[in-house]
Design a protein around this motif. Structure first.
Motif, mmCIF file in Angstrom:
data_model
loop_
_atom_site.group_PDB
_atom_site.id
_atom_site.type_symbol
_atom_site.label_atom_id
_atom_site.label_comp_id
_atom_site.label_asym_id
_atom_site.label_seq_id
_atom_site.Cartn_x
_atom_site.Cartn_y
_atom_site.Cartn_z
ATOM 1 N N GLU A 58 -8.646 36.457 -3.289
ATOM 2 C CA GLU A 58 -9.745 37.067 -2.812
ATOM 3 C C GLU A 58 -11.063 36.172 -3.111
ATOM 4 N N PHE A 59 -11.202 35.877 -4.479
ATOM 5 C CA PHE A 59 -12.251 35.253 -5.020
ATOM 6 C C PHE A 59 -12.310 33.634 -4.500
ATOM 7 N N VAL A 60 -11.117 33.149 -4.340
ATOM 8 C CA VAL A 60 -11.314 31.865 -3.758
ATOM 9 C C VAL A 60 -11.672 31.978 -2.095
ATOM 10 N N ASP A 61 -11.275 33.004 -1.567
ATOM 11 C CA ASP A 61 -11.865 33.014 -0.238
ATOM 12 C C ASP A 61 -13.345 33.321 -0.156
ATOM 13 N N MET A 62 -13.643 34.244 -0.863
ATOM 14 C CA MET A 62 -15.144 34.528 -1.140
ATOM 15 C C MET A 62 -15.986 33.063 -1.138
ATOM 16 N N PHE A 63 -15.500 32.472 -2.237
ATOM 17 C CA PHE A 63 -16.419 31.097 -2.460
ATOM 18 C C PHE A 63 -16.189 30.171 -1.614
ATOM 19 N N MET A 64 -15.196 30.052 -0.819
ATOM 20 C CA MET A 64 -15.263 29.229 0.315
ATOM 21 C C MET A 64 -15.701 29.584 1.457
ATOM 22 N N GLU A 65 -15.873 30.791 1.750
ATOM 23 C CA GLU A 65 -16.649 31.441 2.800
ATOM 24 C C GLU A 65 -18.340 31.401 2.636
#
Length: 93
Positions: A58-65
Motif C-alpha cells: 500500500e505504501f509503495v502504491d501511494m508513493f508511486m501514485e
C-alpha cells in the motif's frame, strides 16, 4: 526522500531516520538521486522493495501514485503528519 536513504546506502542511521519520517507521515515521494551511473546509481526499484518489506505494498502504491499525481498536476495523497517518536535511551530518557 531519496531512494538511497531508504535502501540504507547512505548508512543505517540515515535509513532509521528515513523510516521515522515515513512513520510520521512526513514523506510523500521517493525519488532517485542518480546524477551518474557510477557514484549515484538509479536504485528506485530497490527502494520500493525495502518500503514493501517494511510497510507493505500500500505504501509503495501511494508513493508511486503521488509521483504520477505531481506529473499530472493533481493533488497528492497524504496523511496528517505526526511527531517523530524518539527512541528512549536505556528505556528511561
Amino acid at each position: 526522500m531519496t531512494a538511497s536513504s531508504v535502501t540504507g546506502e547512505l548508512g543505517k542511521k540515515i535509513q532509521r531516520f528515513t523510516f521515522q519520517l515515513i512513520d510520521a507521515n512526513l514523506t510523500h515521494f521517493i525519488a532517485t538521486d542518480a546524477h551518474n551511473t557510477t557514484s549515484r546509481p538509479f536504485n528506485l526499484v530497490e527502494a520500493y522493495d525495502v518500503v514493501e518489506k517494511e510497510y507493505g505494498i500500500e505504501f509503495v502504491d501511494m508513493f508511486m501514485e503521488n509521483a504520477e499525481h505531481v506529473i499530472d498536476g493533481k493533488m497528492i495523497y497524504r496523511e496528517n503528519p505526526e511527531r517523530i517518536k524518539r527512541k528512549k535511551i536505556l528505556g528511561i530518557f
